[in-house]
Design a protein around this motif. Structure first.
Motif, short mmCIF file in Angstrom:
data_model
loop_
_atom_site.label_atom_id
_atom_site.label_comp_id
_atom_site.label_asym_id
_atom_site.label_seq_id
_atom_site.Cartn_x
_atom_site.Cartn_y
_atom_site.Cartn_z
N ALA A 231 0.84 -1.20 0.00
CA ALA A 231 0.00 0.00 0.00
C ALA A 231 0.87 1.25 0.00
O ALA A 231 0.64 2.19 -0.76
N GLU A 232 1.89 1.25 0.82
CA GLU A 232 2.81 2.39 0.89
C GLU A 232 3.51 2.62 -0.45
O GLU A 232 3.54 3.73 -0.97
N ARG A 233 4.04 1.55 -1.03
CA ARG A 233 4.74 1.65 -2.33
C ARG A 233 3.80 2.11 -3.45
O ARG A 233 4.23 2.80 -4.37
N SER A 234 2.55 1.70 -3.37
CA SER A 234 1.59 1.97 -4.45
C SER A 234 0.80 3.25 -4.24
O SER A 234 -0.04 3.59 -5.07
N GLY A 235 1.02 3.94 -3.13
CA GLY A 235 0.28 5.18 -2.85
C GLY A 235 -1.16 4.96 -2.46
O GLY A 235 -2.01 5.84 -2.61
N ILE A 236 -1.46 3.79 -1.92
CA ILE A 236 -2.81 3.46 -1.48
C ILE A 236 -3.03 4.09 -0.10
O ILE A 236 -2.19 3.97 0.79
N ARG A 237 -4.17 4.73 0.06
CA ARG A 237 -4.55 5.23 1.38
C ARG A 237 -5.39 4.15 2.04
O ARG A 237 -6.50 3.87 1.62
N MET A 238 -4.83 3.53 3.06
CA MET A 238 -5.51 2.45 3.77
C MET A 238 -5.99 2.98 5.11
O MET A 238 -5.18 3.42 5.93
N ILE A 239 -7.30 2.95 5.31
CA ILE A 239 -7.87 3.41 6.58
C ILE A 239 -8.34 2.17 7.33
O ILE A 239 -9.41 1.61 7.07
N GLU A 240 -7.48 1.72 8.23
CA GLU A 240 -7.81 0.54 9.02
C GLU A 240 -8.84 0.92 10.08
O GLU A 240 -8.92 2.07 10.52
N MET A 241 -9.63 -0.06 10.50
CA MET A 241 -10.67 0.19 11.49
C MET A 241 -10.10 0.82 12.76
O MET A 241 -10.73 1.70 13.34
N LYS A 242 -8.91 0.41 13.15
CA LYS A 242 -8.31 0.96 14.37
C LYS A 242 -8.04 2.46 14.25
O LYS A 242 -7.90 3.15 15.25
N ASP A 243 -7.99 2.97 13.02
CA ASP A 243 -7.69 4.38 12.78
C ASP A 243 -8.89 5.18 12.29
O ASP A 243 -8.77 6.39 12.04
N LEU A 244 -10.03 4.53 12.13
CA LEU A 244 -11.21 5.20 11.57
C LEU A 244 -11.73 6.27 12.52
O LEU A 244 -11.94 6.02 13.70
N GLN A 245 -11.92 7.46 11.98
CA GLN A 245 -12.46 8.59 12.73
C GLN A 245 -13.94 8.76 12.41
O GLN A 245 -14.33 8.61 11.25
N ASP A 246 -14.74 9.10 13.40
CA ASP A 246 -16.15 9.41 13.14
C ASP A 246 -16.24 10.59 12.19
O ASP A 246 -15.42 11.51 12.23
N GLY A 247 -17.24 10.56 11.32
CA GLY A 247 -17.46 11.67 10.40
C GLY A 247 -16.51 11.71 9.22
O GLY A 247 -16.36 12.76 8.59
N LEU A 248 -15.87 10.59 8.92
CA LEU A 248 -14.92 10.54 7.80
C LEU A 248 -15.58 11.05 6.52
O LEU A 248 -16.64 10.59 6.13
N THR A 249 -14.94 12.03 5.90
CA THR A 249 -15.38 12.55 4.61
C THR A 249 -14.25 12.37 3.61
O THR A 249 -13.13 12.77 3.86
N LEU A 250 -14.57 11.75 2.51
CA LEU A 250 -13.58 11.48 1.47
C LEU A 250 -13.93 12.25 0.21
O LEU A 250 -15.10 12.31 -0.18
N SER A 251 -12.92 12.83 -0.42
CA SER A 251 -13.10 13.59 -1.67
C SER A 251 -12.25 12.95 -2.75
O SER A 251 -11.11 12.54 -2.50
N PHE A 252 -12.80 12.92 -3.95
CA PHE A 252 -12.10 12.34 -5.10
C PHE A 252 -12.19 13.30 -6.27
O PHE A 252 -13.25 13.88 -6.53
N ARG A 253 -11.10 13.45 -7.02
CA ARG A 253 -11.05 14.35 -8.18
C ARG A 253 -11.55 13.70 -9.45
O ARG A 253 -12.14 14.34 -10.30
N ASN A 254 -11.25 12.43 -9.61
CA ASN A 254 -11.56 11.71 -10.84
C ASN A 254 -12.87 10.92 -10.68
O ASN A 254 -13.33 10.72 -9.55
N PRO A 255 -13.45 10.45 -11.78
CA PRO A 255 -14.62 9.59 -11.66
C PRO A 255 -14.34 8.45 -10.68
O PRO A 255 -13.24 7.87 -10.70
N LEU A 256 -15.32 8.17 -9.82
CA LEU A 256 -15.11 7.23 -8.72
C LEU A 256 -15.87 5.93 -8.94
O LEU A 256 -17.06 5.93 -9.23
N TYR A 257 -15.14 4.84 -8.77
CA TYR A 257 -15.73 3.50 -8.73
C TYR A 257 -15.68 3.03 -7.28
O TYR A 257 -14.64 3.14 -6.62
#
Length: 171
Positions: free
Chosen positions: A65-91
């Motif tokens: 994940a680190e090498r590939s630039g993946i943002r991994m949000i593990e449950m242990k790190d999940l914050q309430d109210g998480l808002t995610l924004s994407f620039r490109n079309p999202l799947y």
């Protein structure tokens, strides 16, 4: 993803799952259920991959994940109210085992400590993105005679479809 890449040459992906699905191969099979995101990254059309709900992760997965630039949000790190924004079309790819087994018992690989249905819906509702596709995978009706898992899967799909209709698709 391959089909959408023909229309949208650059995609962002939001992946909900208990597992990162980044194995190069699993038990000798590079196309195993544990490998799809390793294969998707090879397509070269993914600008960003965000994984939410991960709780069965190896050191190798974290390194990839680190090498590939993946943002991994593990449950242990999940914050309430998480808002995610994407620039490109999202799947959106939603492996139903991202939900805690209390909310989705009909899965093949139970991993306690997952998202509640409300948390997942909240993240989806707060998305800032041009959603162009979605899948829901790993529903196993044989393990859930009450159909709780199927109901959760249907709700997730319906909410995303509603978001697309209400907000419109910009692309």
């Amino acid at each position: 993803v391959r089909a959408l890449a023909k229309v949208f040459p650059v995609l962002d992906i939001l992946h909900f799952d208990a597992h990162p699905d980044l194995y190069e191969d699993y038990r000798g099979d590079p196309f195993s259920h544990a490998c799809p995101f390793a294969r998707i990254l090879e397509l070269g059309c993914v600008s960003s991959l965000v994984q939410v709900g991960i709780r069965a992760c190896t050191a190798d997965h974290r390194a990839k994940a680190e090498r590939s630039g993946i943002r991994m949000i593990e449950m242990k790190d999940l914050q309430d109210g998480l808002t995610l924004s994407f620039r490109n079309p999202l799947y959106i790819s939603f492996d139903i085992d991202a939900l805690d087994p209390a909310y989705a018992p009909g899965v093949s690989h139970l991993e306690p400590g997952g998202l509640t249905t409300r948390q997942a819906l909240g993240i989806l509702h707060r998305l800032e993105a041009d959603i162009v596709g979605m899948d829901v995978v790993e529903v196993n009706p044989e393990r859930d005679p009450a159909n709780i898992t199927a109901a959760a899967a249907a709700e997730l799909l319906m909410e995303v479809a509603g978001k697309i209709v209400v907000e419109g698709r910009g692309s």
